[in-house]
Design a protein around this motif. Structure first.
Motif, PDB file in Angstrom:
ATOM      1  N   LYS A   4      81.203  24.901 104.301  1.00 40.00           N
ATOM      2  CA  LYS A   4      82.152  24.918 105.273  1.00 40.00           C
ATOM      3  C   LYS A   4      83.245  25.699 104.829  1.00 40.00           C
ATOM      4  O   LYS A   4      83.697  26.795 105.559  1.00 40.00           O
ATOM      5  CB  LYS A   4      82.825  23.581 105.505  1.00 40.00           C
ATOM      6  N   GLU A   5      83.625  25.803 103.646  1.00 37.78           N
ATOM      7  CA  GLU A   5      84.689  26.672 103.153  1.00 37.78           C
ATOM      8  C   GLU A   5      84.468  28.058 103.110  1.00 37.78           C
ATOM      9  O   GLU A   5      85.111  29.198 103.378  1.00 37.78           O
ATOM     10  CB  GLU A   5      85.495  26.082 101.871  1.00 37.78           C
ATOM     11  N   SER A   6      83.265  28.387 102.570  1.00 38.06           N
ATOM     12  CA  SER A   6      82.655  29.686 102.541  1.00 38.06           C
ATOM     13  C   SER A   6      82.377  30.204 104.019  1.00 38.06           C
ATOM     14  O   SER A   6      82.382  31.497 104.076  1.00 38.06           O
ATOM     15  CB  SER A   6      81.203  29.497 101.653  1.00 38.06           C
ATOM     16  N   LYS A  10      84.211  33.499 105.124  1.00 36.37           N
ATOM     17  CA  LYS A  10      83.509  34.806 105.828  1.00 36.37           C
ATOM     18  C   LYS A  10      83.750  35.074 107.125  1.00 36.37           C
ATOM     19  O   LYS A  10      84.038  36.395 107.464  1.00 36.37           O
ATOM     20  CB  LYS A  10      82.055  34.450 105.654  1.00 36.37           C
ATOM     21  N   MET A  11      83.845  34.021 108.065  1.00 34.17           N
ATOM     22  CA  MET A  11      84.514  34.445 109.445  1.00 34.17           C
ATOM     23  C   MET A  11      85.852  35.092 109.447  1.00 34.17           C
ATOM     24  O   MET A  11      86.012  35.721 110.246  1.00 34.17           O
ATOM     25  CB  MET A  11      84.353  33.086 110.299  1.00 34.17           C
ATOM     26  N   GLU A  12      86.683  34.549 108.569  1.00 34.39           N
ATOM     27  CA  GLU A  12      88.079  35.186 108.743  1.00 34.39           C
ATOM     28  C   GLU A  12      87.850  36.612 107.930  1.00 34.39           C
ATOM     29  O   GLU A  12      88.928  37.397 108.449  1.00 34.39           O
ATOM     30  CB  GLU A  12      88.833  34.241 107.829  1.00 34.39           C
ATOM     31  N   LEU A  61      86.926  24.037 113.543  1.00 37.53           N
ATOM     32  CA  LEU A  61      86.013  23.811 112.331  1.00 37.53           C
ATOM     33  C   LEU A  61      86.901  23.377 111.109  1.00 37.53           C
ATOM     34  O   LEU A  61      86.464  22.559 110.703  1.00 37.53           O
ATOM     35  CB  LEU A  61      85.496  25.343 111.887  1.00 37.53           C
ATOM     36  N   ARG A  62      88.056  23.794 110.773  1.00 31.82           N
ATOM     37  CA  ARG A  62      89.000  23.544 109.730  1.00 31.82           C
ATOM     38  C   ARG A  62      89.388  22.031 109.766  1.00 31.82           C
ATOM     39  O   ARG A  62      89.228  21.503 108.869  1.00 31.82           O
ATOM     40  CB  ARG A  62      90.082  24.335 109.599  1.00 31.82           C
ATOM     41  N   SER A  63      89.539  21.460 110.890  1.00 33.72           N
ATOM     42  CA  SER A  63      89.980  20.100 111.185  1.00 33.72           C
ATOM     43  C   SER A  63      88.793  19.155 111.282  1.00 33.72           C
ATOM     44  O   SER A  63      89.043  17.699 111.305  1.00 33.72           O
ATOM     45  CB  SER A  63      90.703  19.812 112.396  1.00 33.72           C
ATOM     46  N   ALA A  64      87.506  19.669 111.587  1.00 30.87           N
ATOM     47  CA  ALA A  64      86.111  19.058 111.493  1.00 30.87           C
ATOM     48  C   ALA A  64      86.146  18.178 110.139  1.00 30.87           C
ATOM     49  O   ALA A  64      86.139  19.074 109.031  1.00 30.87           O
ATOM     50  CB  ALA A  64      85.260  19.670 111.832  1.00 30.87           C
TER      51      ALA A  64
END
Length: 95
Positions: A4-6, A10-12, A61-64
């Motif tokens: 998830k963090e990776s 990547k998206m950011e 996504l971060r809060s999921a």
């Protein structure tokens, strides 16, 4: 670092790259003739709206939690593709 963090990183990173392109588009628009400038600014405004949509999806996504992020990921990717296609299209128009 988990998947998830990776994925988020990547998206950011890609969002930052696209923001740099949008900034270049704005610089070109500032130098354009009045009629062309209007067209450029409309395209830039549209790109900003699509960027905001991706940011909202990334916030979701971060809060999921746990495996739920996989479900949210599809919404991120849909918004992502829309923004990517728009940036690619704008790149052609701003040549």
């Amino acid at each position: 670092m988990g998947m998830k963090e990776s994925y988020q990183d990547k998206m950011e990173a890609q969002l930052k790259e696209w923001q740099a392109k949008i900034d270049l588009f704005k610089a070109k628009a500032d130098k354009a003739e009045a009629e062309q400038k209007i067209k450029y600014y409309k395209k830039i405004e549209s790109l900003h709206g699509k960027q905001q949509q991706v940011h909202r999806k990334l916030d979701e996504l971060r809060s999921a939690s746990g495996d739920a992020w996989e479900e949210v990921k599809s919404g991120v990717e849909t918004a992502w593709k829309d923004l990517k296609d728009s940036v690619d299209s704008a790149t052609e128009k701003f040549k």
